[in-house]
Design a protein around this motif. Structure first.
Motif, PDB file in Angstrom:
ATOM      1  N   UNK A 600       0.861  -1.182   0.000  1.00  0.00           N
ATOM      2  CA  UNK A 600       0.000   0.000   0.000  1.00  0.00           C
ATOM      3  C   UNK A 600       0.894   1.228   0.000  1.00  0.00           C
ATOM      4  N   UNK A 601       0.385   2.323  -0.528  1.00  0.00           N
ATOM      5  CA  UNK A 601       1.167   3.560  -0.651  1.00  0.00           C
ATOM      6  C   UNK A 601       1.153   4.318   0.672  1.00  0.00           C
ATOM      7  N   UNK A 602       2.306   4.420   1.313  1.00  0.00           N
ATOM      8  CA  UNK A 602       2.406   5.223   2.528  1.00  0.00           C
ATOM      9  C   UNK A 602       3.350   6.411   2.329  1.00  0.00           C
ATOM     10  N   UNK A 603       3.852   6.566   1.115  1.00  0.00           N
ATOM     11  CA  UNK A 603       4.610   7.755   0.737  1.00  0.00           C
ATOM     12  C   UNK A 603       3.848   8.462  -0.377  1.00  0.00           C
ATOM     13  N   UNK A 604       4.382   9.550  -0.832  1.00  0.00           N
ATOM     14  CA  UNK A 604       3.784  10.256  -1.961  1.00  0.00           C
ATOM     15  C   UNK A 604       3.760   9.353  -3.187  1.00  0.00           C
ATOM     16  N   UNK A 605       2.772   9.580  -4.047  1.00  0.00           N
ATOM     17  CA  UNK A 605       2.710   8.800  -5.288  1.00  0.00           C
ATOM     18  C   UNK A 605       3.821   9.184  -6.257  1.00  0.00           C
ATOM     19  N   UNK A 606       4.654  10.128  -5.858  1.00  0.00           N
ATOM     20  CA  UNK A 606       5.853  10.407  -6.645  1.00  0.00           C
ATOM     21  C   UNK A 606       6.905   9.320  -6.440  1.00  0.00           C
ATOM     22  N   UNK A 607       6.767   8.547  -5.335  1.00  0.00           N
ATOM     23  CA  UNK A 607       7.783   7.568  -4.970  1.00  0.00           C
ATOM     24  C   UNK A 607       7.234   6.151  -5.079  1.00  0.00           C
ATOM     25  N   UNK A 608       8.139   5.217  -5.321  1.00  0.00           N
ATOM     26  CA  UNK A 608       7.771   3.801  -5.309  1.00  0.00           C
ATOM     27  C   UNK A 608       7.545   3.338  -3.877  1.00  0.00           C
ATOM     28  N   UNK A 609       6.823   2.232  -3.722  1.00  0.00           N
ATOM     29  CA  UNK A 609       6.582   1.656  -2.404  1.00  0.00           C
ATOM     30  C   UNK A 609       7.883   1.056  -1.880  1.00  0.00           C
ATOM     31  N   UNK A 610       8.204   1.337  -0.631  1.00  0.00           N
ATOM     32  CA  UNK A 610       9.441   0.858  -0.010  1.00  0.00           C
ATOM     33  C   UNK A 610       9.122  -0.228   1.024  1.00  0.00           C
ATOM     34  N   UNK A 736      -2.407  21.640 -34.802  1.00  0.00           N
ATOM     35  CA  UNK A 736      -1.421  20.672 -35.321  1.00  0.00           C
ATOM     36  C   UNK A 736      -0.040  20.935 -34.722  1.00  0.00           C
ATOM     37  N   UNK A 737       0.297  22.197 -34.530  1.00  0.00           N
ATOM     38  CA  UNK A 737       1.616  22.538 -33.977  1.00  0.00           C
ATOM     39  C   UNK A 737       1.654  22.319 -32.467  1.00  0.00           C
ATOM     40  N   UNK A 738       0.600  22.742 -31.755  1.00  0.00           N
ATOM     41  CA  UNK A 738       0.623  22.746 -30.283  1.00  0.00           C
ATOM     42  C   UNK A 738       0.503  21.353 -29.686  1.00  0.00           C
ATOM     43  N   UNK A 739      -0.280  20.469 -30.306  1.00  0.00           N
ATOM     44  CA  UNK A 739      -0.574  19.166 -29.698  1.00  0.00           C
ATOM     45  C   UNK A 739       0.674  18.340 -29.406  1.00  0.00           C
ATOM     46  N   UNK A 740       1.580  18.111 -30.367  1.00  0.00           N
ATOM     47  CA  UNK A 740       2.769  17.313 -30.035  1.00  0.00           C
ATOM     48  C   UNK A 740       3.697  18.007 -29.045  1.00  0.00           C
ATOM     49  N   UNK A 741       3.807  19.346 -29.132  1.00  0.00           N
ATOM     50  CA  UNK A 741       4.669  20.069 -28.195  1.00  0.00           C
ATOM     51  C   UNK A 741       4.149  19.946 -26.762  1.00  0.00           C
ATOM     52  N   UNK A 742       2.843  20.123 -26.594  1.00  0.00           N
ATOM     53  CA  UNK A 742       2.243  20.020 -25.257  1.00  0.00           C
ATOM     54  C   UNK A 742       2.343  18.588 -24.730  1.00  0.00           C
ATOM     55  N   UNK A 743       2.165  17.607 -25.616  1.00  0.00           N
ATOM     56  CA  UNK A 743       2.253  16.201 -25.194  1.00  0.00           C
ATOM     57  C   UNK A 743       3.650  15.903 -24.653  1.00  0.00           C
ATOM     58  N   UNK A 744       4.675  16.358 -25.342  1.00  0.00           N
ATOM     59  CA  UNK A 744       6.046  16.103 -24.897  1.00  0.00           C
ATOM     60  C   UNK A 744       6.338  16.791 -23.559  1.00  0.00           C
ATOM     61  N   UNK A 745       5.894  18.041 -23.426  1.00  0.00           N
ATOM     62  CA  UNK A 745       6.162  18.798 -22.201  1.00  0.00           C
ATOM     63  C   UNK A 745       5.459  18.172 -20.997  1.00  0.00           C
ATOM     64  N   UNK A 746       4.192  17.826 -21.144  1.00  0.00           N
ATOM     65  CA  UNK A 746       3.452  17.261 -20.022  1.00  0.00           C
ATOM     66  C   UNK A 746       3.873  15.819 -19.734  1.00  0.00           C
ATOM     67  N   UNK A 747       4.336  15.105 -20.754  1.00  0.00           N
ATOM     68  CA  UNK A 747       4.855  13.759 -20.524  1.00  0.00           C
ATOM     69  C   UNK A 747       6.077  13.828 -19.602  1.00  0.00           C
ATOM     70  N   UNK A 748       6.905  14.835 -19.803  1.00  0.00           N
ATOM     71  CA  UNK A 748       8.076  15.022 -18.946  1.00  0.00           C
ATOM     72  C   UNK A 748       7.645  15.365 -17.531  1.00  0.00           C
ATOM     73  N   UNK A 750       4.895  14.436 -16.035  1.00  0.00           N
ATOM     74  CA  UNK A 750       4.335  13.229 -15.432  1.00  0.00           C
ATOM     75  C   UNK A 750       5.407  12.246 -14.988  1.00  0.00           C
ATOM     76  N   UNK A 751       6.614  12.342 -15.572  1.00  0.00           N
ATOM     77  CA  UNK A 751       7.687  11.428 -15.180  1.00  0.00           C
ATOM     78  C   UNK A 751       8.058  11.619 -13.715  1.00  0.00           C
ATOM     79  N   UNK A 752       7.682  12.745 -13.120  1.00  0.00           N
ATOM     80  CA  UNK A 752       7.975  12.979 -11.707  1.00  0.00           C
ATOM     81  C   UNK A 752       7.122  12.143 -10.773  1.00  0.00           C
ATOM     82  N   UNK A 753       6.122  11.438 -11.280  1.00  0.00           N
ATOM     83  CA  UNK A 753       5.255  10.586 -10.468  1.00  0.00           C
ATOM     84  C   UNK A 753       5.564   9.125 -10.763  1.00  0.00           C
ATOM     85  N   UNK A 754       5.815   8.342  -9.713  1.00  0.00           N
ATOM     86  CA  UNK A 754       5.996   6.905  -9.912  1.00  0.00           C
ATOM     87  C   UNK A 754       4.689   6.270 -10.358  1.00  0.00           C
TER      88      UNK A 754
END
Length: 798
Positions: A600-610, A736-748, A750-754
């Protein structure tokens, strides 16, 4: 000459009130938003910089890899501070901190809960800039049972600050602490903020547990000439030297691909760049600084693009004015100065309005962001030159196109009517695409943040956080079990448990676990719980049975989570196996595994379960968690409060709800989402202002064409489609221009969350359709107005 430019510009702006109002409003909103965000960013970047030697202070971190699980801690082992100072001449000072949880301070007949209490080495005042009002910082914490408090605490308990030698009684350990120092209140811009500094020798956990047991925040002060990178490179051999002991073979441990490492984090980087386990507080995120900085820049760009678009569109109607001025003797330079004067004057008006608007909105912005921002003399010093620079830059850029292009017209061609419009369509199209690209980017970012927050709120964490009431500080009662038994008898109560170790709290107890036939230990959490804990928390077992009060042998049993079972090598069948951990005296305790609880998650969802282990034992830091049945919650709280007052009339009845405590872990993300939403809506509004003005000028230029089409039978729908289609094409290009740029930025981001929710296709679709609808509604309003106008009025002059 300058006076004449300003007077003429002022008259021209008054003559075109609609144009002036749109530009001033758009620029003022953009600049105000930009100012608020700049205040926020400046505050975030100022953390810990109040220390006069901030550039030489570093925190010592620990990284542990064991059985393919890597965990990063913001703490170090007890002897690390002393050993580092002795081993490396580059280090002039070292100090440790460890929070003291659930501290109550006695005041008359009342025990007051204090949350900002820490055990500290005396040398902490030699590292950090913590000015004393009274006392000697060099000796203040040398003796046991001594305490340094801040001035607010001194006034709170004594009504004055001259309190040296006075005593404070801490009810959790029933010890009287002598006040040996009073310091100034710590600045809010600090990654830790404590009211009480207790002497480290008073800590019950001050024993040296070796280099593989992490539990202290450790800070070092380097010499001015020291190179932190070269120092850090020596830590590998330093740790190997101290980790190889009679009871721990580090060479064998490392030979299996495992490691225990220490590294440094600069003090000024902790708040925005550190997200390790066991931080002293909730840190910020440098990613949000980049995001908010981009938002500020985007909003300002959108406002400036509006200005430029409206300026170039309006310039077409001033061609004859330019021709007349040139015939009457105006030089090209004079005309350039005139147009730039008008542009700068509008920007200046907008800047003044923006400052007033930002000042008026500062309080609600503070509430939304959780800050205490204020306009000070220091703020004004850097704000005024920055605003003046923005006024000149924006004014010159926005006015440069019409100034240089219009001033180059040949007056004879203009007056003969050969120049009926301004060839600025390509530039305006580019600016509209750029503007809506930014807007769509912000919409996608906002939807992604809210989608992730919604995922966090509804994710199955391995425990049930709803309908759990937490009664605090039951450790102060003579026998908390009596109160628990009475509360369990209430019909609206499903179960209750007494422990301070909750998935949503910051109470943590590290311990080194090891298993059968394995001399290698690893860092885990060790929680003291009772037999009702798992049932109250709604946790499920993967194998084995729960603790039972009827089974006396369960006091030597242990329940581990799936991650701990894997690290112990017990993934197959852990039931009945042995787990070892040291007690406070260092003696190894052997426990038999009774069950494996599902992770169960007892830390932030940014971290894996220890790894986690639970033993059935009383917890001196306890609170009581009560699982309540749906119904009249207010009446139940009143009943519990009466029972509390009956057994402890001098203690405050304090409680919270577990789901609210969980939400507070992600308050930074929630605030970020709210700020993102507000400024995205503002960016959309500013973009619509510009689009509305541009559509109005487009309709005005095509007024006669529209009238002729109406006379020839064109319907309102046809004319509306005629005026709207060009704008729709531009918005589609922006999508057409904004969609891939925004996807890449927000994907990065989201990487901060485990644990995260990937960007869904519907977010991109919703952003595209939403921006398209916004453009159609904005332009359509002006198109309908033009389409229903009486054509006779327009054609009367032909």
């Amino acid at each position: 000459m300058i006076r004449n430019f300003i007077k003429t510009a002022f008259r021209s702006l008054l003559k075109n009130k609609g144009f002036t109002l749109l530009n001033v409003m758009g620029l003022a909103l953009g600049l105000a938003a930009c100012l608020l965000i700049v205040f926020y960013i400046a505050d975030e970047l100022s953390y810990d910089r109040y220390n006069t030697r901030a550039d030489r202070i570093y925190r010592v971190n620990s990284d542990l890899k064991y059985n393919e699980l890597t965990t990063s801690y913001a703490i170090a082992a007890p002897p690390v501070a002393r050993a580092l100072k002795q081993s490396f001449p580059e280090i002039t000072e070292a100090a440790r901190l460890t929070p003291a949880p659930n501290v109550r301070v006695r005041k008359a007949n009342e025990n007051i809960q204090e949350y900002k209490v820490v055990y500290s080495d005396p040398s902490i005042f030699n590292i950090f800039t913590l000015p004393f009002i009274a006392g000697n910082p060099a000796t203040a914490l040398n003796e046991p049972n001594t305490v340094v408090i801040n001035e607010s605490t001194a006034k709170k308990y004594f009504g004055r600050t001259d309190v040296l030698g006075q005593m404070l009684t801490l009810s959790n350990d029933s010890l009287a602490y002598k006040i040996t120092g009073v310091m100034r209140d710590m600045p809010a811009q600090s990654h830790f903020n404590f009211d009480f500094f207790l002497s480290m020798t008073s800590s019950p956990n001050s024993r040296d547990n070796g280099f593989n047991h992490f539990n202290y925040q450790t800070y070092i002060l380097l010499k001015p000439s020291a190179d932190p990178q070269k120092l850090e490179a020596k830590f590998g051999s330093f740790m190997r030297q101290h980790l190889n002991t009679a009871t721990f073979n580090y060479n064998k441990f490392a030979g299996s691909g495992n490691f225990i490492r220490i590294n440094l984090t600069p003090l000024t980087a902790i708040h925005l760049h550190s997200n390790r386990q066991r931080e002293l507080g909730v840190n910020g995120d440098i990613g949000y600084i980049y995001i908010f900085g981009a938002i500020a820049l985007f909003i300002l760009l959108i406002a400036c693009i509006n200005f430029m678009n409206l300026s170039t569109a309006r310039s077409a109607n001033r061609a004859r004015e330019v021709g007349v001025r040139k015939v009457l003797g105006s030089s090209r330079a004079f005309l350039i100065y005139q147009f730039l004067s008008e542009s700068i004057l509008i920007t200046l008006f907008a800047a003044v309005v923006a400052v007033l608007l930002a000042w008026a909105l500062l309080h609600p912005f503070n509430q939304m962001s959780g800050k205490a921002l204020a306009v000070t003399c220091h703020t004004v010093i850097y704000l005024l030159p920055a605003l003046l620079g923005i006024v000149i830059i924006v004014g010159v850029i926005a006015g440069s196109y019409p100034a240089f292009v219009l001033s180059a017209f040949r007056p004879i061609n203009v007056l003969k009517g050969k120049l009926t419009g301004l060839k600025g369509g390509s530039l305006r199209s580019f600016l509209i695409v750029f503007q809506f690209t930014i807007t769509i980017f912000l919409i996608i970012g906002t939807l992604t943040i809210y989608n992730q927050l919604n995922y966090i709120r509804h994710k199955n964490l391995g425990f049930k956080r709803d309908h759990v009431l937490i009664v605090k500080n039951v450790n102060l009662l003579e026998d908390p079990k009596i109160l628990k038994a009475e509360i369990k008898q209430l019909p609206s109560v499903a179960n209750a448990t007494i422990t301070g170790f909750l998935p949503t709290s910051d109470n943590r107890q590290p311990a080194n676990l090891s298993g059968d036939g394995n001399t290698t230990s690893f860092m885990a959490e060790l929680w003291a719980i009772d037999a009702d804990y798992l049932n109250t928390m709604g946790m499920s077992l993967a194998a084995g049975r729960d603790f039972s009060e009827q089974m006396k042998t369960d006091s030597s049993g242990i329940i581990i989570n799936q991650t701990a079972a894997k690290m112990l090598g017990y993934s197959g069948d852990a039931i009945g196996k042995k787990v070892y951990y040291p007690d406070r005296s260092g003696r190894k305790i052997a426990c038999q595994v009774l069950a494996v609880v599902n992770d169960f998650n007892f830390n932030s969802l940014r971290d894996n379960i220890t790894p986690l282990a639970m033993v059935m034992a009383p917890d001196w830091r306890a609170s009581m968690s009560i699982r309540v049945k749906p119904g009249n919650l207010a009446a139940l709280i009143d009943q519990i409060g009466k029972k509390w007052n009956a057994v402890s009339p001098n203690q405050r009845f304090e409680y919270s709800f577990m789901d609210q405590d969980f939400d507070s872990l992600y308050r930074a993300e929630q605030r970020t989402g709210n700020i993102f939403l507000v400024f995205t809506v503002l960016a959309i509004f500013i973009a619509c202002l510009g689009l509305l003005g541009l559509a109005a000028y487009t309709a005005e230029q095509r007024n006669k064409e529209i009238s002729i089409r109406k006379v020839l039978g064109a319907s309102v729908t046809t004319i509306m489609a005629l005026l709207t289609k060009d704008f729709v094409k531009l918005v589609m290009i922006a999508i057409i221009i904004a969609s891939p740029l925004a996807w890449l930025a927000m994907q990065k981001w989201l990487q901060g969350f485990a644990y995260r929710q990937e960007i869904s296709w519907w977010i991109l679709l919703a952003a595209g359709l939403g921006s398209m609808a916004i453009a159609i509604v904005t332009v359509g309003f002006q198109s309908v107005k033009a389409a229903v106008a009486n054509p006779i009025k327009s054609l009367r002059s032909e």
